[in-house]
Write a protein that holds these residues in place. Structure first.
Motif, PDB file in Angstrom:
ATOM      1  N   LEU A 187      10.606  -1.683  54.760  1.00 22.77           N
ATOM      2  CA  LEU A 187      11.374  -0.692  55.012  1.00 22.77           C
ATOM      3  C   LEU A 187      12.802  -0.512  54.661  1.00 22.77           C
ATOM      4  O   LEU A 187      13.430   0.249  54.406  1.00 22.77           O
ATOM      5  CB  LEU A 187      11.129  -0.212  56.477  1.00 22.77           C
ATOM      6  N   PHE A 194      13.050   0.065  51.191  1.00 20.06           N
ATOM      7  CA  PHE A 194      12.815   1.504  51.156  1.00 20.06           C
ATOM      8  C   PHE A 194      13.960   2.346  51.276  1.00 20.06           C
ATOM      9  O   PHE A 194      14.500   3.231  50.527  1.00 20.06           O
ATOM     10  CB  PHE A 194      11.502   2.211  52.143  1.00 20.06           C
ATOM     11  N   VAL A 195      14.713   2.170  52.232  1.00 23.06           N
ATOM     12  CA  VAL A 195      16.069   2.800  52.699  1.00 23.06           C
ATOM     13  C   VAL A 195      16.898   2.557  51.582  1.00 23.06           C
ATOM     14  O   VAL A 195      17.786   3.574  51.218  1.00 23.06           O
ATOM     15  CB  VAL A 195      16.469   2.312  54.198  1.00 23.06           C
ATOM     16  N   TRP A 237      16.738   1.955  48.351  1.00 27.29           N
ATOM     17  CA  TRP A 237      16.418   2.649  47.173  1.00 27.29           C
ATOM     18  C   TRP A 237      16.666   3.852  47.365  1.00 27.29           C
ATOM     19  O   TRP A 237      17.083   4.689  46.467  1.00 27.29           O
ATOM     20  CB  TRP A 237      14.779   2.446  47.074  1.00 27.29           C
ATOM     21  N   LEU A 238      16.296   4.650  48.426  1.00 28.41           N
ATOM     22  CA  LEU A 238      16.416   6.185  48.825  1.00 28.41           C
ATOM     23  C   LEU A 238      18.104   6.371  48.909  1.00 28.41           C
ATOM     24  O   LEU A 238      18.623   7.241  48.393  1.00 28.41           O
ATOM     25  CB  LEU A 238      15.827   6.600  49.937  1.00 28.41           C
ATOM     26  N   GLY A 239      18.681   5.528  49.589  1.00 27.51           N
ATOM     27  CA  GLY A 239      20.183   5.564  49.610  1.00 27.51           C
ATOM     28  C   GLY A 239      20.930   5.481  48.578  1.00 27.51           C
ATOM     29  O   GLY A 239      21.966   6.010  48.169  1.00 27.51           O
ATOM     30  N   ALA A 244      19.836   6.233  45.589  1.00 31.69           N
ATOM     31  CA  ALA A 244      19.761   7.482  44.883  1.00 31.69           C
ATOM     32  C   ALA A 244      20.508   8.545  45.286  1.00 31.69           C
ATOM     33  O   ALA A 244      21.316   9.432  44.580  1.00 31.69           O
ATOM     34  CB  ALA A 244      18.154   8.056  45.172  1.00 31.69           C
ATOM     35  N   ALA A 245      20.815   8.527  46.544  1.00 31.60           N
ATOM     36  CA  ALA A 245      21.853   9.377  47.369  1.00 31.60           C
ATOM     37  C   ALA A 245      23.197   9.300  46.759  1.00 31.60           C
ATOM     38  O   ALA A 245      24.044  10.056  46.650  1.00 31.60           O
ATOM     39  CB  ALA A 245      21.614   9.543  48.747  1.00 31.60           C
ATOM     40  N   TYR A 246      23.539   8.095  46.540  1.00 23.14           N
ATOM     41  CA  TYR A 246      25.020   7.506  46.165  1.00 23.14           C
ATOM     42  C   TYR A 246      25.183   8.095  44.639  1.00 23.14           C
ATOM     43  O   TYR A 246      26.412   7.783  44.105  1.00 23.14           O
ATOM     44  CB  TYR A 246      25.328   6.088  46.561  1.00 23.14           C
ATOM     45  N   GLY A 247      24.123   8.220  43.930  1.00 24.05           N
ATOM     46  CA  GLY A 247      24.557   8.625  42.554  1.00 24.05           C
ATOM     47  C   GLY A 247      23.679   7.716  41.524  1.00 24.05           C
ATOM     48  O   GLY A 247      23.291   6.437  41.831  1.00 24.05           O
ATOM     49  N   PRO A 248      23.779   8.185  40.306  1.00 18.71           N
ATOM     50  CA  PRO A 248      23.189   7.433  39.183  1.00 18.71           C
ATOM     51  C   PRO A 248      23.595   5.908  39.022  1.00 18.71           C
ATOM     52  O   PRO A 248      22.854   5.144  38.726  1.00 18.71           O
ATOM     53  CB  PRO A 248      23.554   8.211  37.945  1.00 18.71           C
ATOM     54  N   TYR A 304      21.967   3.999  41.580  1.00 20.35           N
ATOM     55  CA  TYR A 304      20.556   3.988  41.529  1.00 20.35           C
ATOM     56  C   TYR A 304      20.323   2.887  40.297  1.00 20.35           C
ATOM     57  O   TYR A 304      19.251   2.123  40.629  1.00 20.35           O
ATOM     58  CB  TYR A 304      19.988   5.312  40.882  1.00 20.35           C
ATOM     59  N   HIS A 339      17.871  -0.258  40.771  1.00 13.40           N
ATOM     60  CA  HIS A 339      16.763  -0.426  39.869  1.00 13.40           C
ATOM     61  C   HIS A 339      16.988  -1.726  39.110  1.00 13.40           C
ATOM     62  O   HIS A 339      15.749  -2.294  39.067  1.00 13.40           O
ATOM     63  CB  HIS A 339      16.685   0.744  38.751  1.00 13.40           C
ATOM     64  N   ALA A 352       1.326  -0.464  37.029  1.00 14.53           N
ATOM     65  CA  ALA A 352       2.570  -0.663  36.917  1.00 14.53           C
ATOM     66  C   ALA A 352       3.203  -1.327  35.642  1.00 14.53           C
ATOM     67  O   ALA A 352       4.075  -0.887  35.005  1.00 14.53           O
ATOM     68  CB  ALA A 352       3.027  -1.389  38.206  1.00 14.53           C
ATOM     69  N   LYS A 382       2.445   0.278  32.114  1.00 13.70           N
ATOM     70  CA  LYS A 382       3.559   1.292  32.012  1.00 13.70           C
ATOM     71  C   LYS A 382       4.909   0.846  31.783  1.00 13.70           C
ATOM     72  O   LYS A 382       5.572   1.521  30.933  1.00 13.70           O
ATOM     73  CB  LYS A 382       3.736   2.006  33.317  1.00 13.70           C
TER      74      LYS A 382
END
Lengths: 131, 137
Positions: A38, A41-42, A44-46, A48-52, A55, A59, A124, A127
């Motif tokens: 978790l 998870f948080v 990763w989402l955070g 994305a919210a802070y920008g490219p 992210y 990644h 995965a 790809k």
């Protein structure tokens, strides 16, 4: 009065591992693993919210060998906990309490975890062009 | 129920054992945690399968794919629900683990309080993040 040493009940190490008990303990362990997941998870989402840029950093981290190792571990935990969780829900409606059903269910959970994990990572990695 | 009453009758009490026990039993909410653990598990079955399939379709490969993905209202809603049920399930289940293995009262109660605040903090952060990305922030 001096305290008398009283006999203790047999401790864990005296019991032979059984599929039912091992799978039960693993439900807790994988749940703990998923609680750690978790955090990822948080993050990763955070990111994305802070920008490219944030992210891209997340990644990069998640695709290092350590990141992959963690993600692989979370995949195993997720499939095990999910499959065994369904087994618990089936018990909750009153099915599958005979010993042979309990044992077969435990083995089915282990097999399903292995199969789903392999399929997921095959997709995965395919790809990503690793194979 | 006070802690004193849970320990048994006061020394020298004239009350009978039955009189003492009466009213100390079930409040009728004993199965609530059990029920909500199952209900959140039931919700998480389809949500986690959906989430894994989404990840495998490449939505997290880079920032643009992820932003595009969360712009779709259905995806945004399901991600918010997934987060919500993840944390709700952890809120109950991790507390049970702490109750089972931590025997020092102050550490146990402190641990459970920390768990609940952490679930609220990280859950709120994750939900806000999903919505911000989905709205193009």
């Amino acid at each position: 009065m001096a305290k008398r040493k009283r006999p203790l009940s047999p401790h864990l190490h005296i019991y032979k591992g059984q599929i039912s008990s091992v799978v039960s303990v693993m439900q807790r362990i994988t749940g703990g693993g998923l609680a750690v997941g978790l955090g990822f998870f948080v993050y990763w989402l955070g990111a994305a919210a802070y920008g490219p840029d944030a992210y891209a950093t997340a990644h990069w981290f998640l695709t290092t060998w350590f990141g992959y190792l963690c993600l692989f571990g979370f995949t195993v935990c997720m499939y095990f906990h999910l499959c065994n969780g369904i087994r618990h829900l089936v018990w909750d409606i009153g099915w599958g309490f005979e010993i042979h059903q309990v044992n077969a269910g435990g083995i089915a959970v282990l097999a399903a975890t292995g199969i789903f994990t392999v399929i997921t990572w095959a997709v995965a990695l395919a790809k990503l062009g690793v194979f | 129920m006070t802690l004193r009453s849970a320990l048994g009758p006061e020394p020298g009490s004239k009350r009978s054992s039955l009189g003492h026990a009466r009213g100390l039993g079930s409040t009728g909410h004993g199965s609530a945690h059990w029920y909500w653990e199952r209900l959140t598990a039931l919700a998480l079955v389809p949500l986690t399968v959906w989430f894994i399939v989404q990840l495998l379709s490449g939505v997290a490969a880079d920032y643009d794919s992820m932003a595009m993905w969360l712009t779709v209202p259905g995806n945004m809603v399901l991600m918010v629900l997934l987060t919500f049920f993840f944390f709700w399930h952890a809120w109950i289940a991790v507390a049970v683990v702490i109750e089972d293995y931590v025997h020092h009262d102050a550490t146990k109660i402190g641990g459970i309080i920390a768990l609940k605040f952490a679930c609220i903090l990280f859950g709120a952060f994750a939900v806000v993040s999903i919505i911000l990305v989905g709205l193009g922030g």
